[in-house]
Design an enzyme around this catalytic site. Structure first.
Site, PDB file in Angstrom:
ATOM      1  N   HIS A  21      -2.851  -1.924  -7.573  1.00  0.00           N
ATOM      2  CA  HIS A  21      -4.067  -1.297  -7.010  1.00  0.00           C
ATOM      3  C   HIS A  21      -4.098  -0.333  -6.385  1.00  0.00           C
ATOM      4  CE1 HIS A  21      -3.844  -6.378  -7.133  1.00  0.00           C
ATOM      5  NE2 HIS A  21      -2.645  -6.176  -6.384  1.00  0.00           N
ATOM      6  N   GLU A 214       1.965 -16.573  -7.555  1.00  0.00           N
ATOM      7  CA  GLU A 214       3.432 -15.629  -7.203  1.00  0.00           C
ATOM      8  C   GLU A 214       3.249 -16.072  -6.011  1.00  0.00           C
ATOM      9  OE1 GLU A 214       0.357 -12.862  -4.957  1.00  0.00           O
ATOM     10  OE2 GLU A 214       2.216 -10.807  -4.861  1.00  0.00           O
TER      11      GLU A 214
END
Ligand SMILES: Nc1ncnc2[nH]cnc12
Ligand SMILES: [Zn+2]
Length: 355
Positions: A21, A214
């Protein structure tokens, strides 16, 4: 292989990064310096999240209790990004580091909804990040892809708005934005909250990926696949569903695994519990990535080294991981061939060196 040779081998191994990111590359130094430059008031030391100094922030980053605990800092940190040049400089800083770590191809996420929510125009964000990507292509020879991420903690309407803006500007057809992802808080919001948007994107042949598995159980992964994701970001909890694991191995769907992130966010107690060996044995394809390197204590090479420390992989296994990373990239066949050749040469050189 001797440790120092292994370090050189992994540093020089041609890498593709698929899960980083750009906002996760905002280091504490950059947060404080941009806050000063842009006159942004950071939360006081009494607030949560607290901002006192570079050192206290770095220390606090070592003690995230969960994904959501981290996300509070991640979204707060973004407040210092105001101008097109802030976005461009942030991307450029990441690409320089990635290049030094042996990255040849990088696919990077960004979260426009979060910036728009605090009044930054879409064009400022995209122009800045695109400028950083173009500079990396020009000056470093990297190939790059920009992936727009919908965020799961904001209303679907705000995702729809940014999607429509990107469509109206032809950003998917003009290779300005190369695909869509989703990220942010996993457990809580509806698993399929972006169904309508992903259906629309799929009908336009826009490439799709999604954060899943996740913190969330394997049903988050199957939902992402059902909605059209062709890659899964993280996906480590796949290991809990042997049937889905076999399906993903058979389909060749790539997972973008982020070992140091998983440790910092307490998804696993240590890197040796990331299911690297299990994925290799089951034929599940994966790449190794940094996620939010400014927050998790390492860039891509640190992640490769941590995996090597934990699993002592053979040179040939690293060659396979690197090649699978190329094959899972959103690039054309010619670029794939070029990168595969570079990997072969590098692996051969080190095999010869140690023969
Ligand atoms: N690890 C992560 N999981 C979900 N959303 C994110 N956004 C940035 N990093 C993320
Ligand atoms: Zn991520």
């Amino acid at each position: 292989m001797a440790q120092s040779h292994m370090h050189d081998f992994l540093k020089g191994l041609p890498k593709c990064e698929h899960h980083v990111h750009l906002e996760g590359c905002l280091t504490p130094e950059l947060i404080f310096s941009l806050a000063k430059k842009n006159n942004v008031k950071l939360p006081s030391p009494q607030d949560n999240p607290a901002y006192e100094s570079v050192q206290t922030l770095e220390e606090r980053y070592k003690h995230f209790s969960s994904l959501d605990d981290f996300l509070a800092f991640y979204f707060q940190g973004m407040d210092v990004l105001l101008n097109e040049s802030d976005f461009a400089d942030l991307a450029w800083a990441y690409f320089q580091k990635a290049h030094a770590d042996g990255v040849h191809h990088a696919e990077v996420f960004f979260d426009p909804q979060v910036h728009q929510n605090r009044g930054i125009p879409y064009d400022t964000i995209v122009a800045g990040f695109v400028a950083g990507c173009k500079r990396a292509e020009r000056e470093l020879g990297l190939s790059t892809r920009l992936i727009l991420c919908f965020v799961r903690h904001l209303p679907v309407d705000s995702a729809r708005k940014v999607y429509e803006e990107a469509l109206a500007k032809n950003h998917f057809e003009t290779d300005t934005i190369h695909g869509l992802g989703w990220s942010s808080t996993e457990v809580g919001p509806p698993k399929d909250m972006f169904r309508e948007l992903y259906d629309s994107a799929r009908s336009k042949q826009i490439r799709l990926t999604a954060h899943a598995g996740e913190e969330g159980d394997p049903s988050y992964i199957s939902t992402a696949l059902e909605l059209g994701a062709t890659r899964i970001d993280h996906g480590i909890r796949l290991i809990e569903d042997p049937v889905l694991l076999e399906q993903i191995a058979k389909q060749g769907t790539m997972l973008t695994v982020c070992p140091l992130s998983n440790v910092r966010l307490r998804c696993v107690p240590s890197v040796d519990k990331v299911p690297i060996r299990k994925f290799l044995d089951a034929g599940v394809k994966f790449s190794i990535n940094s996620d939010d390197p400014a927050y998790f204590g390492g860039y891509i090479l640190d992640n490769y080294l941590a995996v090597h420390d934990a699993f002592q992989l053979a040179v040939a296994e690293w060659g396979l991981i690197a090649k699978n990373s190329v094959m899972g990239s959103w690039i054309d066949e010619a670029r794939k061939e070029e990168l595969l050749r570079k990997i072969d040469e590098h692996v051969l050189k080190y095999e010869a060196l140690l023969a």
